[in-house]
Design a protein around this motif. Structure first.
Motif, PDB file in Angstrom:
ATOM      1  N   GLY A  64      -0.417  -1.711  -3.428  1.00 23.95           N
ATOM      2  CA  GLY A  64      -1.733  -1.297  -3.886  1.00 23.95           C
ATOM      3  C   GLY A  64      -2.692  -2.463  -4.022  1.00 23.95           C
ATOM      4  N   TYR A  65      -2.204  -3.595  -4.499  1.00 21.48           N
ATOM      5  CA  TYR A  65      -3.059  -4.785  -4.630  1.00 21.48           C
ATOM      6  C   TYR A  65      -3.539  -5.243  -3.258  1.00 21.48           C
ATOM      7  N   ALA A  66      -2.633  -5.274  -2.297  1.00 20.69           N
ATOM      8  CA  ALA A  66      -3.022  -5.720  -0.953  1.00 20.69           C
ATOM      9  C   ALA A  66      -4.050  -4.775  -0.345  1.00 20.69           C
ATOM     10  N   ARG A  67      -3.846  -3.476  -0.495  1.00 20.12           N
ATOM     11  CA  ARG A  67      -4.753  -2.497   0.094  1.00 20.12           C
ATOM     12  C   ARG A  67      -6.116  -2.501  -0.588  1.00 20.12           C
ATOM     13  N   GLU A  96     -13.700   2.066  -1.103  1.00 17.62           N
ATOM     14  CA  GLU A  96     -14.550   1.938  -2.281  1.00 17.62           C
ATOM     15  C   GLU A  96     -13.779   2.287  -3.553  1.00 17.62           C
ATOM     16  N   THR A  97     -12.946   3.327  -3.481  1.00 18.72           N
ATOM     17  CA  THR A  97     -12.157   3.727  -4.646  1.00 18.72           C
ATOM     18  C   THR A  97     -11.212   2.608  -5.056  1.00 18.72           C
ATOM     19  N   ARG A  98     -10.618   1.951  -4.086  1.00 15.16           N
ATOM     20  CA  ARG A  98      -9.722   0.831  -4.410  1.00 15.16           C
ATOM     21  C   ARG A  98     -10.472  -0.363  -4.982  1.00 15.16           C
ATOM     22  N   VAL A 107     -13.196  -0.072  -6.943  1.00 19.02           N
ATOM     23  CA  VAL A 107     -13.583   0.284  -8.304  1.00 19.02           C
ATOM     24  C   VAL A 107     -12.353   0.439  -9.206  1.00 19.02           C
ATOM     25  N   PHE A 108     -11.235   0.906  -8.630  1.00 15.92           N
ATOM     26  CA  PHE A 108      -9.990   1.104  -9.383  1.00 15.92           C
ATOM     27  C   PHE A 108      -8.872   0.294  -8.704  1.00 15.92           C
ATOM     28  N   PRO A 109      -8.901  -1.026  -8.833  1.00  9.22           N
ATOM     29  CA  PRO A 109      -8.015  -1.879  -8.022  1.00  9.22           C
ATOM     30  C   PRO A 109      -6.530  -1.780  -8.345  1.00  9.22           C
ATOM     31  N   ARG A 110      -6.162  -1.241  -9.501  1.00 11.71           N
ATOM     32  CA  ARG A 110      -4.731  -1.137  -9.846  1.00 11.71           C
ATOM     33  C   ARG A 110      -4.221   0.290  -9.695  1.00 11.71           C
ATOM     34  N   SER A 111      -4.966   1.140  -9.025  1.00 13.39           N
ATOM     35  CA  SER A 111      -4.601   2.550  -8.896  1.00 13.39           C
ATOM     36  C   SER A 111      -4.032   2.854  -7.518  1.00 13.39           C
ATOM     37  N   ALA A 112      -3.241   3.935  -7.442  1.00 11.35           N
ATOM     38  CA  ALA A 112      -2.769   4.434  -6.148  1.00 11.35           C
ATOM     39  C   ALA A 112      -3.827   5.392  -5.618  1.00 11.35           C
ATOM     40  N   VAL A 113      -4.220   5.208  -4.363  1.00 12.49           N
ATOM     41  CA  VAL A 113      -5.301   5.986  -3.758  1.00 12.49           C
ATOM     42  C   VAL A 113      -4.827   6.536  -2.414  1.00 12.49           C
ATOM     43  N   VAL A 137      -5.283   7.300 -11.812  1.00 10.35           N
ATOM     44  CA  VAL A 137      -5.977   6.280 -12.590  1.00 10.35           C
ATOM     45  C   VAL A 137      -5.556   6.380 -14.058  1.00 10.35           C
ATOM     46  N   ALA A 138      -5.836   5.318 -14.808  1.00  6.81           N
ATOM     47  CA  ALA A 138      -5.512   5.290 -16.233  1.00  6.81           C
ATOM     48  C   ALA A 138      -6.746   5.603 -17.068  1.00  6.81           C
ATOM     49  N   ASP A 139      -6.560   6.409 -18.098  1.00  9.54           N
ATOM     50  CA  ASP A 139      -7.664   6.713 -19.000  1.00  9.54           C
ATOM     51  C   ASP A 139      -8.007   5.465 -19.815  1.00  9.54           C
ATOM     52  N   SER A 140      -9.288   5.252 -20.051  1.00 12.63           N
ATOM     53  CA  SER A 140      -9.740   4.088 -20.813  1.00 12.63           C
ATOM     54  C   SER A 140     -11.195   4.289 -21.193  1.00 12.63           C
ATOM     55  N   PRO A 141     -11.708   3.505 -22.144  1.00 12.47           N
ATOM     56  CA  PRO A 141     -13.131   3.625 -22.490  1.00 12.47           C
ATOM     57  C   PRO A 141     -14.054   3.345 -21.303  1.00 12.47           C
ATOM     58  N   SER A 142     -13.590   2.543 -20.342  1.00 14.45           N
ATOM     59  CA  SER A 142     -14.432   2.200 -19.198  1.00 14.45           C
ATOM     60  C   SER A 142     -14.363   3.228 -18.075  1.00 14.45           C
ATOM     61  N   LEU A 143     -13.479   4.226 -18.207  1.00  9.96           N
ATOM     62  CA  LEU A 143     -13.274   5.175 -17.111  1.00  9.96           C
ATOM     63  C   LEU A 143     -14.539   5.944 -16.734  1.00  9.96           C
ATOM     64  N   PRO A 144     -15.301   6.510 -17.679  1.00 11.28           N
ATOM     65  CA  PRO A 144     -16.515   7.233 -17.271  1.00 11.28           C
ATOM     66  C   PRO A 144     -17.495   6.348 -16.502  1.00 11.28           C
TER      67      PRO A 144
END
Length: 250
Positions: free
Chosen positions: A65-68, A179-181, A183-189, A202-209
């Motif tokens: 995921g990091y590489a992609r 683009e999704t990767r 904005v969400f670099p540690r997520s599986a897309v 993705v992980a829920d967090s205060p920054s998610l919205p």
């Protein structure tokens, strides 16, 4: 030497130097300050709790995921140091080598795909499997308690065939995946061409919205006409619910 190949070579030189240095165990007293999307990896890498063995398949998923996402090998290994410090151990040589190999394989696959103009065969299936695996493991963090955030499914969806809009092209889906990767670099897309959408765990967090809004704005800039909608869905507790969420009927 092409720039991408030079980057890969420099990364491996850095890994060789890194392996030569000892990595003492460090117990983090500020685990709660670790970014939520990084803490979300804890039950995936150590599904049996802090005292268990690392899940090497999950480590490979994270590394690919990091590489992609265009993140460097140094970024990956630095984040692994943070995760290991939360567990109270040092990153082992085996972890460093395994994660570096998985990152390098995905990085070189990406270079080859750019050169040929087409993704590797079966790539979409593999990426969706990674999204599904992370969503199914969302309930596995009981031994980690409140340190691990709740998982959510991110959906980037184009209007359906009834709207009269042409289905998104492979190139359009690929741009949104990239683009999704970002904005969400540690997520599986993963793209889902059959459903005219892109999905991400993705992980829920205060920054998610705020991140969702950022992605929506970027998708609107990329759109040729009607932009896709960006939304979040809760992850069902049961495996069947996850399957229905990723493979809706109709």
């Amino acid at each position: 030497m092409p720039q991408d190949t030079r980057r890969w070579s420099m990364g491996w030189t850095w890994v060789t130097d890194r392996l030569a240095r000892s990595r003492p165990a460090v117990t983090s007293s500020a685990a709660g300050a670790t970014p939520p999307d990084l803490r979300a990896q804890l039950p995936r890498l150590w599904p049996d709790g802090p005292g268990g063995r690392v899940d090497e398949e999950a480590l490979a998923v994270l590394s690919r995921g990091y590489a992609r996402a265009g993140r460097s090998l140094q970024d990956l290994l630095a984040d692994l140091d943070v995760l290991c410090s939360v567990v109270g151990i040092g990153a082992s040589s085996r972890m460093i080598e395994a994660s570096s190999v998985a990152w390098s394989d995905a990085f070189l696959d990406g270079v080859a795909a750019q050169a040929s103009g087409a993704p590797a065969p079966g790539r979409d299936v593999e990426e969706l499997r990674e999204v599904e695996r992370l969503l199914r493991q969302d309930g596995g963090g009981a031994s980690w308690g409140p340190l691990v955030p709740v998982g959510r499914l991110l959906l980037v969806t184009w209007p359906g065939p009834d709207s009269g809009r042409p289905r998104p092209s492979a190139e359009e889906l690929d741009r949104v995946v990239r683009e999704t990767r970002q904005v969400f670099p540690r997520s599986a897309v993963a793209p889902q061409p059959a459903y005219d959408r892109v999905v991400a765990a993705v992980a829920d967090s205060p920054s998610l919205p705020g991140r969702v809004s950022t992605l929506a704005a970027r998708c609107a800039e990329l759109a040729a006409d009607v932009p896709p909608a960006v939304s979040l869905a809760d992850v069902p507790a049961d495996a069947g619910g996850v399957d229905r969420l990723l493979r809706p009927a109709g």
